[in-house]
Design a protein around this motif. Sequence first.
Motif, PDB file in Angstrom:
ATOM      1  N   LEU A 120       6.108  -1.900   5.977  1.00 51.05           N
ATOM      2  CA  LEU A 120       4.831  -2.589   6.105  1.00 51.05           C
ATOM      3  C   LEU A 120       4.837  -3.405   7.393  1.00 51.05           C
ATOM      4  N   LEU A 121       3.848  -3.168   8.253  1.00 53.80           N
ATOM      5  CA  LEU A 121       3.746  -3.895   9.511  1.00 53.80           C
ATOM      6  C   LEU A 121       2.840  -5.114   9.388  1.00 53.80           C
ATOM      7  N   SER A 122       1.691  -4.952   8.727  1.00 54.81           N
ATOM      8  CA  SER A 122       0.745  -6.059   8.612  1.00 54.81           C
ATOM      9  C   SER A 122      -0.171  -5.817   7.429  1.00 54.81           C
ATOM     10  N   SER A 123      -0.812  -6.879   6.963  1.00 57.43           N
ATOM     11  CA  SER A 123      -1.801  -6.759   5.892  1.00 57.43           C
ATOM     12  C   SER A 123      -2.820  -7.869   6.053  1.00 57.43           C
ATOM     13  N   ARG A 124      -4.038  -7.602   5.607  1.00 56.81           N
ATOM     14  CA  ARG A 124      -5.097  -8.611   5.641  1.00 56.81           C
ATOM     15  C   ARG A 124      -6.054  -8.357   4.487  1.00 56.81           C
ATOM     16  N   PRO A 125      -6.716  -9.402   4.018  1.00 56.33           N
ATOM     17  CA  PRO A 125      -7.638  -9.229   2.891  1.00 56.33           C
ATOM     18  C   PRO A 125      -8.742  -8.227   3.207  1.00 56.33           C
ATOM     19  N   TRP A 126      -9.117  -7.482   2.184  1.00 55.61           N
ATOM     20  CA  TRP A 126     -10.216  -6.519   2.292  1.00 55.61           C
ATOM     21  C   TRP A 126     -11.011  -6.642   0.986  1.00 55.61           C
ATOM     22  N   SER A 127     -12.207  -7.148   1.080  1.00 57.15           N
ATOM     23  CA  SER A 127     -13.028  -7.460  -0.080  1.00 57.15           C
ATOM     24  C   SER A 127     -12.331  -8.534  -0.925  1.00 57.15           C
ATOM     25  N   GLU A 128     -12.766  -8.702  -2.154  1.00 59.44           N
ATOM     26  CA  GLU A 128     -12.238  -9.787  -2.976  1.00 59.44           C
ATOM     27  C   GLU A 128     -10.864  -9.492  -3.557  1.00 59.44           C
ATOM     28  N   SER A 129     -10.535  -8.226  -3.716  1.00 57.68           N
ATOM     29  CA  SER A 129      -9.309  -7.909  -4.453  1.00 57.68           C
ATOM     30  C   SER A 129      -8.357  -6.955  -3.740  1.00 57.68           C
ATOM     31  N   SER A 130      -8.761  -6.426  -2.594  1.00 60.70           N
ATOM     32  CA  SER A 130      -7.944  -5.398  -1.942  1.00 60.70           C
ATOM     33  C   SER A 130      -7.316  -5.902  -0.646  1.00 60.70           C
ATOM     34  N   LEU A 131      -6.448  -5.086  -0.076  1.00 58.65           N
ATOM     35  CA  LEU A 131      -5.803  -5.363   1.198  1.00 58.65           C
ATOM     36  C   LEU A 131      -5.983  -4.171   2.136  1.00 58.65           C
ATOM     37  N   GLN A 132      -6.156  -4.464   3.401  1.00 59.78           N
ATOM     38  CA  GLN A 132      -6.016  -3.415   4.413  1.00 59.78           C
ATOM     39  C   GLN A 132      -4.631  -3.583   5.022  1.00 59.78           C
ATOM     40  N   ILE A 133      -3.819  -2.558   4.939  1.00 58.53           N
ATOM     41  CA  ILE A 133      -2.444  -2.644   5.426  1.00 58.53           C
ATOM     42  C   ILE A 133      -2.222  -1.635   6.538  1.00 58.53           C
ATOM     43  N   GLU A 134      -1.265  -1.955   7.370  1.00 61.57           N
ATOM     44  CA  GLU A 134      -0.836  -1.021   8.411  1.00 61.57           C
ATOM     45  C   GLU A 134       0.658  -0.827   8.220  1.00 61.57           C
ATOM     46  N   ILE A 135       1.064   0.425   8.177  1.00 59.33           N
ATOM     47  CA  ILE A 135       2.471   0.732   7.906  1.00 59.33           C
ATOM     48  C   ILE A 135       3.014   1.633   9.021  1.00 59.33           C
ATOM     49  N   PHE A 136       4.330   1.679   9.104  1.00 58.63           N
ATOM     50  CA  PHE A 136       4.964   2.642  10.009  1.00 58.63           C
ATOM     51  C   PHE A 136       5.840   3.549   9.164  1.00 58.63           C
ATOM     52  N   SER A 137       5.489   4.814   9.145  1.00 60.42           N
ATOM     53  CA  SER A 137       6.175   5.778   8.290  1.00 60.42           C
ATOM     54  C   SER A 137       7.102   6.666   9.107  1.00 60.42           C
ATOM     55  N   ARG A 138       8.040   7.274   8.425  1.00 56.07           N
ATOM     56  CA  ARG A 138       9.032   8.108   9.107  1.00 56.07           C
ATOM     57  C   ARG A 138       8.405   9.320   9.786  1.00 56.07           C
ATOM     58  N   ASP A 139       7.518  10.019   9.092  1.00 53.54           N
ATOM     59  CA  ASP A 139       7.009  11.297   9.590  1.00 53.54           C
ATOM     60  C   ASP A 139       5.579  11.244  10.109  1.00 53.54           C
ATOM     61  N   TYR A 140       4.851  10.167   9.830  1.00 57.17           N
ATOM     62  CA  TYR A 140       3.444  10.094  10.221  1.00 57.17           C
ATOM     63  C   TYR A 140       3.142   8.912  11.129  1.00 57.17           C
ATOM     64  N   GLY A 141       4.174   8.181  11.520  1.00 54.58           N
ATOM     65  CA  GLY A 141       3.973   7.068  12.425  1.00 54.58           C
ATOM     66  C   GLY A 141       3.186   5.929  11.804  1.00 54.58           C
ATOM     67  N   ARG A 142       2.377   5.301  12.624  1.00 53.10           N
ATOM     68  CA  ARG A 142       1.613   4.122  12.203  1.00 53.10           C
ATOM     69  C   ARG A 142       0.329   4.562  11.521  1.00 53.10           C
ATOM     70  N   VAL A 143       0.133   4.104  10.299  1.00 54.71           N
ATOM     71  CA  VAL A 143      -1.015   4.508   9.484  1.00 54.71           C
ATOM     72  C   VAL A 143      -1.673   3.265   8.903  1.00 54.71           C
ATOM     73  N   VAL A 144      -3.010   3.241   8.927  1.00 54.84           N
ATOM     74  CA  VAL A 144      -3.756   2.143   8.322  1.00 54.84           C
ATOM     75  C   VAL A 144      -4.379   2.643   7.029  1.00 54.84           C
ATOM     76  N   MET A 145      -4.306   1.812   5.991  1.00 59.19           N
ATOM     77  CA  MET A 145      -4.799   2.266   4.691  1.00 59.19           C
ATOM     78  C   MET A 145      -5.293   1.095   3.848  1.00 59.19           C
ATOM     79  N   LEU A 146      -6.046   1.439   2.834  1.00 58.68           N
ATOM     80  CA  LEU A 146      -6.606   0.469   1.907  1.00 58.68           C
ATOM     81  C   LEU A 146      -5.770   0.445   0.635  1.00 58.68           C
ATOM     82  N   ALA A 147      -5.297  -0.735   0.275  1.00 54.99           N
ATOM     83  CA  ALA A 147      -4.556  -0.921  -0.977  1.00 54.99           C
ATOM     84  C   ALA A 147      -5.498  -1.571  -1.974  1.00 54.99           C
ATOM     85  N   ARG A 148      -6.125  -0.739  -2.789  1.00 55.65           N
ATOM     86  CA  ARG A 148      -7.152  -1.230  -3.705  1.00 55.65           C
ATOM     87  C   ARG A 148      -6.552  -2.121  -4.800  1.00 55.65           C
ATOM     88  N   SER A 149      -7.222  -3.233  -5.042  1.00 59.79           N
ATOM     89  CA  SER A 149      -6.863  -4.187  -6.106  1.00 59.79           C
ATOM     90  C   SER A 149      -5.490  -4.809  -5.913  1.00 59.79           C
TER      91      SER A 149
END
Length: 244
Positions: free
Chosen positions: A13-42
């Motif tokens: 996990l590289l970074s995270s920030r609030p997204w809506s009232e209950s979720s997070l937007q995170i940015e990760i660095f993965s072995r095979d797909y590099g840097r990916v941004v995604m929504l972690a619901r709830s």
Amino acid sequence: MSDNRINHQPAFLLSSRPWSESSLQIEIFSRDYGRVVMLARSARRRQSELRGVLVPFVPLQLSWYGNNELKTLHRAEWVGGWPQPQNQALFSAMYVNELVLKLTAREDSLPSVYHAMYAVLQSICGGEHLAALRYFEWSLLHTLGVAPDISQDNLEQAIVCHERYWLRAEHPPVLLMQAQQLSAQEKGIVVHGHTLNALSNQSLASQPEWHPEALRLTRMLLDFRLPDGILSRQILKQLQQLTG
């Protein structure tokens, strides 16, 4: 249409920030797909199983899906392996994350960067971070193709340990005696051949006397690529001034 599911991918996990009232937007660095941004619901809900799993600086295993740039996190597992960093080690780990965030492109597969990140965070959290940080910086710059070749000088001669060299960003080492003709306006540093060889073959840990020069070299190259500065380094410097 496929939802492009990725399962059980090693990541940090590289970074995270609030997204809506209950979720997070995170940015990760993965072995095979590099840097990916995604929504972690709830993920911000108190009962969410993700709350204690999505932590930085330790190995994770993530599963996600999605066709757009913003993916959706499906599952996260804490792999573990070492404790969270504390005190100055925490700033070193933050520094590693910041370099990866600022120097890599999203969804650019860079397995060697992931492995270098794994090694340096393991060392940092284990209390050995100085030489490990230099190795990581150099590996990152080299993988991205922006590090000069320090295995030989500008005349393609092998680096001699007892000689001194003049180094500039995006240029090979030049023997100091040959560099006197360079303009005084040229930005660069003087580095011993010992330091260049120790950085190349990762023997700085056994030759700590060359570490300050290695630090000046990697700092010069990173500052050239990141002219706006590195926030984690600035924060640590300010704290050291306050407590010094």
